[in-house]
Design an enzyme around this catalytic site. Structure first.
Site, mmCIF file in Angstrom:
data_model
loop_
_atom_site.group_PDB
_atom_site.id
_atom_site.type_symbol
_atom_site.label_atom_id
_atom_site.label_comp_id
_atom_site.label_asym_id
_atom_site.label_seq_id
_atom_site.Cartn_x
_atom_site.Cartn_y
_atom_site.Cartn_z
ATOM 1 N N ASN A 11 0.718 -1.155 0.014
ATOM 2 C CA ASN A 11 0.087 -0.187 -0.103
ATOM 3 C C ASN A 11 0.851 1.197 -0.058
ATOM 4 O O ASN A 11 1.504 1.406 1.015
ATOM 5 C CB ASN A 11 -1.085 -0.083 1.257
ATOM 6 C CG ASN A 11 -1.808 1.288 1.354
ATOM 7 O OD1 ASN A 11 -1.736 2.266 0.535
ATOM 8 N ND2 ASN A 11 -2.499 1.391 2.469
ATOM 9 N N TRP A 12 1.046 1.937 -1.312
ATOM 10 C CA TRP A 12 1.882 3.039 -1.109
ATOM 11 C C TRP A 12 1.427 4.266 -0.685
ATOM 12 O O TRP A 12 2.141 5.098 -0.610
ATOM 13 C CB TRP A 12 2.412 3.111 -2.670
ATOM 14 C CG TRP A 12 3.094 1.961 -3.406
ATOM 15 C CD1 TRP A 12 3.454 0.763 -2.989
ATOM 16 C CD2 TRP A 12 3.389 2.128 -4.915
ATOM 17 N NE1 TRP A 12 3.741 0.049 -3.716
ATOM 18 C CE2 TRP A 12 4.169 0.736 -4.964
ATOM 19 C CE3 TRP A 12 3.508 2.935 -5.883
ATOM 20 C CZ2 TRP A 12 4.594 0.422 -6.139
ATOM 21 C CZ3 TRP A 12 4.074 2.492 -7.131
ATOM 22 C CH2 TRP A 12 4.636 1.346 -7.100
ATOM 23 N N LYS A 13 0.150 4.142 -0.193
ATOM 24 C CA LYS A 13 -0.413 5.536 0.107
ATOM 25 C C LYS A 13 -0.149 6.613 -0.884
ATOM 26 O O LYS A 13 -0.409 6.377 -1.910
ATOM 27 C CB LYS A 13 -0.042 5.673 1.614
ATOM 28 C CG LYS A 13 -0.395 4.330 2.461
ATOM 29 C CD LYS A 13 -0.035 4.658 4.076
ATOM 30 C CE LYS A 13 -0.237 3.092 4.731
ATOM 31 N NZ LYS A 13 -0.212 3.219 6.148
ATOM 32 N N HIS A 97 -9.624 1.241 4.839
ATOM 33 C CA HIS A 97 -8.347 1.663 5.692
ATOM 34 C C HIS A 97 -8.444 2.591 6.816
ATOM 35 O O HIS A 97 -9.232 3.405 6.860
ATOM 36 C CB HIS A 97 -7.246 2.086 4.445
ATOM 37 C CG HIS A 97 -6.037 2.003 5.149
ATOM 38 N ND1 HIS A 97 -5.441 2.974 6.115
ATOM 39 C CD2 HIS A 97 -4.713 0.918 5.025
ATOM 40 C CE1 HIS A 97 -4.220 2.599 6.563
ATOM 41 N NE2 HIS A 97 -3.846 1.532 5.876
ATOM 42 N N GLU A 99 -6.785 4.860 7.776
ATOM 43 C CA GLU A 99 -6.721 6.287 7.431
ATOM 44 C C GLU A 99 -7.987 6.791 6.848
ATOM 45 O O GLU A 99 -8.303 7.958 7.216
ATOM 46 C CB GLU A 99 -5.490 6.418 6.783
ATOM 47 C CG GLU A 99 -4.082 5.935 7.270
ATOM 48 C CD GLU A 99 -2.879 5.556 6.766
ATOM 49 O OE1 GLU A 99 -2.852 5.711 5.407
ATOM 50 O OE2 GLU A 99 -2.050 5.048 7.402
ATOM 51 N N GLU A 169 -5.268 -4.546 10.856
ATOM 52 C CA GLU A 169 -4.282 -3.615 10.852
ATOM 53 C C GLU A 169 -4.624 -3.094 12.318
ATOM 54 O O GLU A 169 -5.289 -1.933 12.206
ATOM 55 C CB GLU A 169 -4.202 -2.529 9.642
ATOM 56 C CG GLU A 169 -4.021 -3.283 8.353
ATOM 57 C CD GLU A 169 -3.537 -2.287 7.339
ATOM 58 O OE1 GLU A 169 -2.416 -2.555 6.918
ATOM 59 O OE2 GLU A 169 -4.110 -1.030 7.342
ATOM 60 N N GLY A 175 2.420 2.473 10.716
ATOM 61 C CA GLY A 175 3.393 3.631 10.699
ATOM 62 C C GLY A 175 4.383 4.025 11.957
ATOM 63 O O GLY A 175 4.873 5.120 11.903
ATOM 64 N N SER A 215 3.690 -1.754 10.449
ATOM 65 C CA SER A 215 4.961 -1.821 10.613
ATOM 66 C C SER A 215 5.342 -3.325 10.388
ATOM 67 O O SER A 215 6.616 -3.964 10.973
ATOM 68 C CB SER A 215 5.562 -1.607 12.037
ATOM 69 O OG SER A 215 4.986 -0.008 12.435
ATOM 70 N N GLY A 236 2.995 -1.010 4.475
ATOM 71 C CA GLY A 236 3.099 0.396 4.121
ATOM 72 C C GLY A 236 4.335 0.836 3.698
ATOM 73 O O GLY A 236 4.869 0.800 2.752
ATOM 74 N N GLY A 237 5.007 1.457 4.830
ATOM 75 C CA GLY A 237 6.644 2.110 4.645
ATOM 76 C C GLY A 237 7.395 1.312 3.747
ATOM 77 O O GLY A 237 8.048 1.509 2.918
HETATM 78 P P1 13P Z 1 3.094 0.466 7.657
HETATM 79 O O1 13P Z 1 3.569 -0.713 7.391
HETATM 80 O O2 13P Z 1 3.829 1.806 7.273
HETATM 81 O O3 13P Z 1 3.043 0.599 9.317
HETATM 82 O O4 13P Z 1 1.574 0.818 7.177
HETATM 83 C C1 13P Z 1 0.660 -0.444 7.365
HETATM 84 C C2 13P Z 1 -0.353 -0.026 6.461
HETATM 85 O O5 13P Z 1 -1.349 0.723 6.836
HETATM 86 C C3 13P Z 1 -0.829 -0.642 5.332
HETATM 87 O O6 13P Z 1 -2.118 -0.616 4.770
#
Ligand code: 13P
Length: 256
Positions: A11-13, A97, A99, A169, A175, A215, A236-237
């Site tokens: 997930n590149w956000k 998600h 977010e 999640e 993050g 994470s 994510g990251g």
């Molecule tokens: P991180 O891997 O950056 O914690 O993000 C997880 C995430 O929200 C994937 O959708």
């Protein structure tokens, strides 16, 4: 021995221009483009879907979006519909998600409409669920996850259910560098599997992949992916750099 093939989704956000995205996937394709042990999904922002899609043409990767609207078209300024995603060869879509829930006010009922619309349009929803730190500390984790799963999947028929993917999640792990312990994660994953069993029966529940997100990185992935009900990761990251994403796919390939 599980029947479920592991799945690693990036997930590149809100990161990467089309050019950045193409550069990243060209490294991924060179390193793991032909592997077939793990399902790999990349989810760039809408603006990079087309060029990234072309960049993975020759690879065994799938293309995912990070959101969509449930209507097929109409006066919804700024929104993207399922048929538009399908036209770009998108096969997966992240829905609900945390977010989007926290920053954009998405409710379970709203997310449910998207899940239904995604399935109707042959897109595989990656439905995200998870508790906040306050909810965990109050002892409400399972209750929160139950509500999000049941409300998010309302009206999904048994015929469609095998196409679902769930991502657990924990919001406090996203993050933050704080990863759930394997026991914390496995407990919730097993609980979700139980909810799916109640909704769709044992055979279907055993087919649905439940991903962990929060994470996840190459150093903690092997332990998490070794758990009975953890079928992959939503990253994510660590999906923004070729090396860490490649290592995550390799970790999933080695997980038994
Ligand atoms: P991180 O891997 O950056 O914690 O993000 C997880 C995430 O929200 C994937 O959708």
């Amino acid at each position: 021995m599980t029947l479920r093939k592991k799945l690693i989704a990036g997930n590149w956000k809100m990161n990467k221009t089309p050019a950045d995205g193409v550069a990243l996937v060209s490294e991924l394709v060179a390193a793991i483009g032909k592997q077939t042990d793990v399902d790999v999904v990349v989810c760039p922002p809408f603006t990079a879907l087309e060029s990234v899609g072309r960049g993975i043409d020759d690879a065994n990767f799938k293309l995912g979006a990070q959101n969509m609207h449930f209507e097929a078209s109409g006066a919804f300024t700024g929104e993207i519909a399922a048929p538009m995603l399908r036209a770009l060869f998108v096969t997966h879509v992240i829905l609900g998600h945390s977010e989007r829930r926290a920053l954009f006010g998405e409710t379970d009922a709203f997310i449910n409409q998207k899940v239904i619309a995604a399935l109707k349009n042959q897109l595989r929803p990656i439905l995200c669920v998870g508790e906040t730190l306050a909810e965990r500390e109050a002892g409400d984790t399972l209750k929160v996850v139950q509500t999000q799963v049941e409300a998010g999947l309302e009206g999904v028929g048994k015929d469609q259910a095998p196409n679902l993917i769930i991502a657990y999640e924990p919001v406090w792990a996203i993050g933050t560098g704080k990863v759930a312990t394997v026991d914390q994660a496995q407990e919730v994953h097993a609980f979700i599997r139980g909810l799916l069993t109640k909704l769709f029966g044992e055979t279907i529940a055993q087919k649905v992949r439940i991903l962990y997100g929060g994470s996840m990185k190459p150093s903690n992935a092997p332990e998490l992916l070794a758990q009975k009900d953890i079928d992959g990761g939503l990253i994510g990251g660590a999906s923004l750099e070729a090396r860490s994403f490649v290592d995550l796919v390799k970790a999933a390939a080695e997980a038994k």
